[in-house]
Structures are given as C-alpha cells and as structure tokens.
Design a protein around this motif. Structure first.
Motif, PDB file in Angstrom:
ATOM      1  N   ASP A 158      57.962   8.617  40.597  1.00 27.04           N
ATOM      2  CA  ASP A 158      58.546   7.287  40.415  1.00 27.04           C
ATOM      3  C   ASP A 158      59.853   7.280  41.202  1.00 27.04           C
ATOM      4  OD1 ASP A 158      59.237   4.686  39.362  1.00 27.04           O
ATOM      5  OD2 ASP A 158      58.004   5.153  37.611  1.00 27.04           O
ATOM      6  N   ILE A 159      60.581   6.164  41.124  1.00 19.64           N
ATOM      7  CA  ILE A 159      61.891   6.099  41.778  1.00 19.64           C
ATOM      8  C   ILE A 159      63.013   6.186  40.747  1.00 19.64           C
ATOM      9  CG2 ILE A 159      61.058   4.780  43.761  1.00 19.64           C
ATOM     10  CD1 ILE A 159      62.241   2.262  42.421  1.00 19.64           C
ATOM     11  N   ILE A 160      62.645   6.460  39.494  1.00 19.42           N
ATOM     12  CA  ILE A 160      63.595   6.512  38.388  1.00 19.42           C
ATOM     13  C   ILE A 160      63.847   7.965  38.004  1.00 19.42           C
ATOM     14  CG2 ILE A 160      64.005   5.776  35.998  1.00 19.42           C
ATOM     15  CD1 ILE A 160      61.898   3.559  36.518  1.00 19.42           C
ATOM     16  N   LYS A 161      65.073   8.263  37.582  1.00 20.49           N
ATOM     17  CA  LYS A 161      65.397   9.605  37.113  1.00 20.49           C
ATOM     18  C   LYS A 161      64.662   9.865  35.804  1.00 20.49           C
ATOM     19  CE  LYS A 161      69.352  12.546  35.917  1.00 20.49           C
ATOM     20  NZ  LYS A 161      70.827  12.582  35.734  1.00 20.49           N
ATOM     21  N   PRO A 162      63.900  10.958  35.718  1.00 21.38           N
ATOM     22  CA  PRO A 162      63.121  11.214  34.505  1.00 21.38           C
ATOM     23  C   PRO A 162      63.980  11.764  33.382  1.00 21.38           C
ATOM     24  CG  PRO A 162      62.840  13.022  36.030  1.00 21.38           C
ATOM     25  CD  PRO A 162      63.684  12.002  36.743  1.00 21.38           C
ATOM     26  N   THR A 163      63.498  11.621  32.160  1.00 18.00           N
ATOM     27  CA  THR A 163      64.162  12.266  31.030  1.00 18.00           C
ATOM     28  C   THR A 163      63.947  13.776  31.133  1.00 18.00           C
ATOM     29  OG1 THR A 163      62.192  12.155  29.638  1.00 18.00           O
ATOM     30  CG2 THR A 163      63.692  10.266  29.573  1.00 18.00           C
ATOM     31  N   THR A 164      64.715  14.514  30.381  1.00 11.35           N
ATOM     32  CA  THR A 164      64.548  15.970  30.357  1.00 11.35           C
ATOM     33  C   THR A 164      63.153  16.347  29.890  1.00 11.35           C
ATOM     34  OG1 THR A 164      66.907  16.247  29.885  1.00 11.35           O
ATOM     35  CG2 THR A 164      65.472  18.117  29.395  1.00 11.35           C
ATOM     36  N   GLU A 165      62.644  15.604  28.894  1.00 14.26           N
ATOM     37  CA  GLU A 165      61.308  15.885  28.372  1.00 14.26           C
ATOM     38  C   GLU A 165      60.249  15.721  29.457  1.00 14.26           C
ATOM     39  OE1 GLU A 165      58.213  14.263  24.919  1.00 14.26           O
ATOM     40  OE2 GLU A 165      60.141  13.262  25.241  1.00 14.26           O
ATOM     41  N   VAL A 166      60.331  14.639  30.217  1.00 16.25           N
ATOM     42  CA  VAL A 166      59.359  14.400  31.298  1.00 16.25           C
ATOM     43  C   VAL A 166      59.485  15.465  32.378  1.00 16.25           C
ATOM     44  CG1 VAL A 166      58.733  12.828  33.183  1.00 16.25           C
ATOM     45  CG2 VAL A 166      59.147  11.923  30.884  1.00 16.25           C
ATOM     46  N   ALA A 167      60.722  15.783  32.746  1.00 15.51           N
ATOM     47  CA  ALA A 167      60.951  16.777  33.799  1.00 15.51           C
ATOM     48  C   ALA A 167      60.433  18.154  33.396  1.00 15.51           C
ATOM     49  CB  ALA A 167      62.438  16.849  34.134  1.00 15.51           C
ATOM     50  N   ASN A 168      60.525  18.472  32.120  1.00 16.07           N
ATOM     51  CA  ASN A 168      60.074  19.793  31.645  1.00 16.07           C
ATOM     52  C   ASN A 168      58.569  19.875  31.426  1.00 16.07           C
ATOM     53  OD1 ASN A 168      62.697  20.761  31.655  1.00 16.07           O
ATOM     54  ND2 ASN A 168      63.052  20.346  29.490  1.00 16.07           N
ATOM     55  N   ASP A 169      57.931  18.726  31.357  1.00 12.31           N
ATOM     56  CA  ASP A 169      56.511  18.709  31.015  1.00 12.31           C
ATOM     57  C   ASP A 169      55.613  19.100  32.190  1.00 12.31           C
ATOM     58  OD1 ASP A 169      54.611  18.058  28.848  1.00 12.31           O
ATOM     59  OD2 ASP A 169      53.850  16.608  30.303  1.00 12.31           O
ATOM     60  N   GLY A 170      56.109  18.944  33.413  1.00 11.15           N
ATOM     61  CA  GLY A 170      55.298  19.274  34.581  1.00 11.15           C
ATOM     62  C   GLY A 170      55.928  18.717  35.839  1.00 11.15           C
ATOM     63  N   PRO A 171      55.279  18.907  37.008  1.00  7.34           N
ATOM     64  CA  PRO A 171      55.860  18.484  38.280  1.00  7.34           C
ATOM     65  C   PRO A 171      56.220  16.999  38.292  1.00  7.34           C
ATOM     66  CG  PRO A 171      53.903  19.812  38.648  1.00  7.34           C
ATOM     67  CD  PRO A 171      53.961  19.549  37.180  1.00  7.34           C
ATOM     68  N   TYR A 172      57.432  16.713  38.750  1.00  3.24           N
ATOM     69  CA  TYR A 172      57.900  15.335  38.895  1.00  3.24           C
ATOM     70  C   TYR A 172      58.642  15.230  40.216  1.00  3.24           C
ATOM     71  CZ  TYR A 172      60.143  10.838  38.145  1.00  3.24           C
ATOM     72  OH  TYR A 172      60.539   9.539  38.281  1.00  3.24           O
ATOM     73  N   ILE A 173      58.305  14.192  41.013  1.00  6.74           N
ATOM     74  CA  ILE A 173      58.966  14.004  42.304  1.00  6.74           C
ATOM     75  C   ILE A 173      59.343  12.538  42.504  1.00  6.74           C
ATOM     76  CG2 ILE A 173      57.807  15.960  43.414  1.00  6.74           C
ATOM     77  CD1 ILE A 173      55.910  13.970  44.719  1.00  6.74           C
ATOM     78  N   PHE A 174      60.264  12.320  43.420  1.00  9.72           N
ATOM     79  CA  PHE A 174      60.630  10.961  43.830  1.00  9.72           C
ATOM     80  C   PHE A 174      59.585  10.453  44.810  1.00  9.72           C
ATOM     81  CE2 PHE A 174      62.458   8.030  46.884  1.00  9.72           C
ATOM     82  CZ  PHE A 174      63.182   7.152  46.098  1.00  9.72           C
ATOM     83  N   ALA A 175      59.055   9.243  44.566  1.00 16.99           N
ATOM     84  CA  ALA A 175      58.115   8.630  45.504  1.00 16.99           C
ATOM     85  C   ALA A 175      58.300   7.120  45.477  1.00 16.99           C
ATOM     86  CB  ALA A 175      56.676   8.993  45.154  1.00 16.99           C
ATOM     87  N   ASP A 176      58.632   6.573  46.634  1.00 12.00           N
ATOM     88  CA  ASP A 176      58.806   5.131  46.804  1.00 12.00           C
ATOM     89  C   ASP A 176      57.544   4.590  47.468  1.00 12.00           C
ATOM     90  OD1 ASP A 176      59.491   2.553  47.423  1.00 12.00           O
ATOM     91  OD2 ASP A 176      61.333   3.050  48.497  1.00 12.00           O
ATOM     92  N   ILE A 177      56.791   3.748  46.783  1.00 15.13           N
ATOM     93  CA  ILE A 177      55.517   3.276  47.332  1.00 15.13           C
ATOM     94  C   ILE A 177      55.707   2.355  48.538  1.00 15.13           C
ATOM     95  CG2 ILE A 177      54.213   3.538  45.203  1.00 15.13           C
ATOM     96  CD1 ILE A 177      54.504   0.412  44.939  1.00 15.13           C
ATOM     97  N   LEU A 178      56.950   1.909  48.781  1.00 13.40           N
ATOM     98  CA  LEU A 178      57.209   1.088  49.965  1.00 13.40           C
ATOM     99  C   LEU A 178      57.589   1.937  51.177  1.00 13.40           C
ATOM    100  CD1 LEU A 178      59.131  -1.878  48.291  1.00 13.40           C
ATOM    101  CD2 LEU A 178      56.705  -1.725  48.884  1.00 13.40           C
ATOM    102  N   ASP A 179      57.641   3.242  50.997  1.00 15.63           N
ATOM    103  CA  ASP A 179      57.980   4.179  52.084  1.00 15.63           C
ATOM    104  C   ASP A 179      56.722   4.946  52.480  1.00 15.63           C
ATOM    105  OD1 ASP A 179      58.956   6.111  53.800  1.00 15.63           O
ATOM    106  OD2 ASP A 179      60.126   7.167  52.266  1.00 15.63           O
ATOM    107  N   PHE A 180      55.989   4.418  53.457  1.00 13.85           N
ATOM    108  CA  PHE A 180      54.705   5.007  53.810  1.00 13.85           C
ATOM    109  C   PHE A 180      54.855   6.430  54.341  1.00 13.85           C
ATOM    110  CE2 PHE A 180      51.066   5.879  56.510  1.00 13.85           C
ATOM    111  CZ  PHE A 180      50.015   5.518  55.679  1.00 13.85           C
ATOM    112  N   LYS A 181      55.840   6.648  55.169  1.00 10.05           N
ATOM    113  CA  LYS A 181      56.013   7.985  55.745  1.00 10.05           C
ATOM    114  C   LYS A 181      56.345   9.011  54.656  1.00 10.05           C
ATOM    115  CE  LYS A 181      57.786  10.130  59.922  1.00 10.05           C
ATOM    116  NZ  LYS A 181      58.570   9.928  61.158  1.00 10.05           N
ATOM    117  N   GLY A 182      57.155   8.603  53.683  1.00  5.52           N
ATOM    118  CA  GLY A 182      57.464   9.484  52.571  1.00  5.52           C
ATOM    119  C   GLY A 182      56.224   9.827  51.761  1.00  5.52           C
ATOM    120  N   LEU A 183      55.338   8.837  51.577  1.00  3.30           N
ATOM    121  CA  LEU A 183      54.090   9.088  50.866  1.00  3.30           C
ATOM    122  C   LEU A 183      53.197  10.050  51.640  1.00  3.30           C
ATOM    123  CD1 LEU A 183      53.233   5.463  49.670  1.00  3.30           C
ATOM    124  CD2 LEU A 183      54.117   7.328  48.258  1.00  3.30           C
TER     125      LEU A 183
END
Length: 342
Positions: free
Chosen positions: A60-85
C-alpha cells in the motif's frame, strides 16, 4: 499516457506462465495491492496460512501498523507508478496479483477525479503489468457494478448493468477490460462480484458498511443511527466467506471457468432484520433511521444476488448465514474494541 512507453515487454516475458503444481512445484508468490483496505490484511493472513508467510506480499502507500509489519512481508507500492510496479514484480518474482486498490462507493462520490485515477488508471497499470509478466490477476468487483435498470431480485450474472456511481462505473470498466485482455491476449484474469463484505474492521466508506458500523456503535454506545431505510434489502457476506471464495476461485483450473466474472453471495437482509437478530443477543440498544445520499445508491443496487453460475462451475457454497454472522460479529467487534481501547 505514460503506459505507452513503459509497457513494452520482450517476447521472452510473454511465454512465461505459472500454474501451481504444473510447471513449478513452489507455492505462488502473491502481491496484494491496496493491502490496508477492508480486505487486504485479512486476505494476506488467510493466504499466508495456505502458501507460507513469505509468499504473500502486502502493499500500500500507507505506513503499516506494527502488527501488520510483523505479520509478514510489507512493501510500498503505488499503483499509479507503473515502473515501480514492474520492479516489484521482477524483484519478488511475483506470480499472482490481487488488486484491491480502489475508492469505495460513498468516498468515490465525494472525490470523483481521485476515484478515476485510483480505480481506472490504476486498473490500466495492473492489467498491463499482468499481461507483460503473465501473472494470474484477481480484481474484485461489486454489487455496485449494477444500476437502477438492472433486475434487482434476483440479479443474474449476465444482465444490463449501467451503474450510477463512479465506483460502479470503474468496476464495470475493470470487468470488461479484464475479459478483453483474457480473450485478446490470453491473460488469466479472474473477478468476483462481491456483495457487502462484513468484518470486524471499522467501516471504510462503502454504502453497505452500515452492517459493520451498527456493531461498533451498538457495542460502544448502545445505539446506532442508520443512514439507510429500515426495509433496504442488500446482499451481504461475512469476510470469512469472502476470503474463502477468493482463495478457492484463484485455484480453479482455467478449463472449469465458463466466465471470468462471477457473482458470489451468502445472504440478503435489511437493516431492520439485522437489528432484530442483534436484539436477540443484546437486549437494550436503540436504532434510529435517517437516510442520506447513500440511500439513493442502495436503491440502485441488487437486493438478492444470483450466484448459481459460481455454484455450478466451481462449487461455490457459503458457510456463514445471518445467525452465524451476528454471533461472529459481536464476538469479533468486542475483541477489536478491547484490543484498541475504545
């Protein structure tokens, strides 16, 4: 626009395919976009239980909670940035893409230009990405993809749609674009039209979210003011059934699918019927009704969803009925309130 320059792939990419247990015995590597919305976090937990913690990447483009971050892989992804995807798919060897990024019905009406960018331009990016890298792509649709000209009780899988919200318009666009890419390019596109999905997470701006908000308000304050009329019937399902439907649908062999887009549902009820069921568990609470602009949206949507084609083609069968839903929600929302201290 910028897609023309960025979406050209080599021929080598276009022959790469993935099918669990056929070409590659490893589990699929799954990327979930818009992962901090209503379904994303629970979907990641569900699929990590099946395919392994490291094989499901939440983004997502939002900072995750600690619980979400600890649960498994989390990355920044902007769906409007094709090259980043592109970089994410290559770096993480993604096989399946689950595209949740979208502005929901009521929120979309408040900011139509943003809804067009997120829901339509974002869809263009992920569908082209899936084509280029031969990904299996799942995009959820909605009862909001139908409109006032559609038959409402029941609403069949194939019928006139003509929605009157930008959310609904964007979902019809996604359905048709995905089907086109499937028939034109062989893309493994899959889509389920969900009814209102009910979970213990706070409501996220959808018209059907009264069925979530009522539990939070009743358990916290003992009362709820509903923005729909008491007799407004809409199709619904608990998140447990929604995730099971998504997971089962993703695993169905292509040859069993007669369509790329299916209705799925569990039940239909009105605010009044839901309140009566809640009253069997919580005797003292007040519900009042003050319909707002969301009533017009609800009045254009299906009352009962016909999902007989999903039941026939890939044996879809819901497990959570209204009685079970109310029991589950009271338990889960109580736990959520206690955990968050409000």
């Amino acid at each position: 626009m910028f897609l023309r320059k960025l979406c050209r792939g080599s021929g080598a990419l276009n022959i790469r395919t993935y099918s669990v247990g056929v070409i590659d015995k490893r589990p699929p590597k799954i990327l979930i976009t818009g992962g901090l919305g209503q379904l994303g976090v629970e979907c990641a937990k569900y699929l990590r239980g099946k395919y392994g913690r490291e094989n499901v990447i939440l983004s997502d483009i939002i900072k995750p909670t600690t619980e979400v971050a600890n649960d498994g892989p989390y990355i920044f992804a902007d769906i409007l940035d094709f090259k980043g995807l592109q970089k994410i798919v290559v770096d993480h060897r993604v096989d399946w893409l689950i595209h949740f990024s979208a502005l929901l019905s009521a929120i979309g009406e408040q900011n139509v230009p943003l809804a067009v960018r997120v829901n339509i331009e974002g869809m263009h990016n992920v569908i082209e990405l899936a084509k280029q890298y031969r990904l299996r792509i799942f995009v959820p649709s909605t009862i909001g993809a139908f409109g006032p000209d559609s038959p409402r009780n029941p609403t069949p899988n194939i019928t006139v749609q003509r929605p009157r919200t930008i959310y609904g318009v964007s979902k019809v666009h996604a359905e048709l674009l995905g089907e086109y890419y499937h028939y034109r390019f062989g893309l493994d596109f899959r889509c389920l039209r969900f009814p209102g999905v009910i979970s213990s997470d706070p409501p996220g701006g959808g018209t059907t979210d009264y069925a979530i908000a009522i539990f939070h308000d009743v358990l916290r304050k003992g009362r709820y003011q509903c923005y729909l009329k008491p007799d407004t019937r809409l199709p619904m399902m608990h998140v447990r059934d929604a995730l099971r439907a998504l997971s089962e649908f993703l695993e169905v062999p292509n040859e069993k699918l007669n369509r790329r887009v299916y209705n799925v549902t569990s039940m239909s009820f009105t605010p009044e019927e839901l309140a009566e069921k809640i009253n069997q568990h919580l005797k003292e609470f007040q519900i009042t009704y003050q319909p707002d602009s969301r009533q017009d949206i609800a009045d254009s949507w299906p009352q009962v969803f016909d999902d007989s084609e999903a039941r026939r083609d890939w044996q879809w069968n819901p497990e959570v009925d209204l009685d079970n839903l109310v029991s589950l929600m009271i338990k889960e929302v109580k736990e959520k309130i206690a955990a968050n201290g409000y």
